[in-house]
Design a protein around this motif. Structure first.
Motif, PDB file in Angstrom:
ATOM      1  N   GLN A   4       0.640  -1.079  -0.008  1.00  0.00           N
ATOM      2  CA  GLN A   4      -0.089  -0.033  -0.145  1.00  0.00           C
ATOM      3  C   GLN A   4       1.041   1.256   0.135  1.00  0.00           C
ATOM      4  O   GLN A   4       0.500   2.235  -0.792  1.00  0.00           O
ATOM      5  N   LYS A  16       3.870   1.538  -1.249  1.00  0.00           N
ATOM      6  CA  LYS A  16       4.458   1.683  -2.501  1.00  0.00           C
ATOM      7  C   LYS A  16       3.442   2.081  -3.479  1.00  0.00           C
ATOM      8  O   LYS A  16       3.838   2.951  -4.546  1.00  0.00           O
ATOM      9  N   ASN A  17       2.251   1.704  -3.480  1.00  0.00           N
ATOM     10  CA  ASN A  17       1.218   2.114  -4.342  1.00  0.00           C
ATOM     11  C   ASN A  17       0.894   3.550  -4.043  1.00  0.00           C
ATOM     12  O   ASN A  17       0.698   4.132  -5.042  1.00  0.00           O
ATOM     13  N   LYS A  32       1.181   6.467  -7.002  1.00  0.00           N
ATOM     14  CA  LYS A  32       0.417   7.350  -7.578  1.00  0.00           C
ATOM     15  C   LYS A  32       0.819   8.931  -7.178  1.00  0.00           C
ATOM     16  O   LYS A  32       0.477   9.833  -8.211  1.00  0.00           O
TER      17      LYS A  32
END
Length: 96
Positions: free
Chosen positions: A55, A57-58, A62
């Motif tokens: 999460q 890294k996401n 983004k």
């Protein structure tokens, strides 16, 4: 001393042996099940940690994406390349 009923004592011995075996097998089963549940808890904690890392890294990806497609940056890049914004663009089409 004379033992009058020797079978009576062997029945008690059989009862104690069977009771001991049942308790011993139950203890082994309990220890085995506890080890399995402890392993599952450990794996669950590792999975939770890896989910948090993914999460994070996401979120970083983004943020990078939003920096790249920032409208102010795109407008500056378009002016640098000599592009103009058309208010009424005409798209390719087929006339029938």
């Amino acid at each position: 001393m004379t033992i009058i009923k020797p079978k009576k004592h062997s029945q008690y011995l059989k009862f104690f042996i069977i009771t001991f075996l049942i308790l011993f097998l139950g203890a082994i089963f309990y220890i085995d099940e506890y080890n399995h549940s402890a392993n599952l808890r450990y794996q669950l904690e590792n999975l939770k940690k890896s989910i948090v890392q993914v999460q994070e890294k996401n979120a970083d990806l983004k943020n990078e994406l939003f920096k790249v497609i920032d409208p102010n940056r795109l407008n500056a890049l378009a002016q640098e390349k000599g592009l103009t914004l058309e208010r009424h663009p005409q798209y390719f089409g087929f006339n029938q």
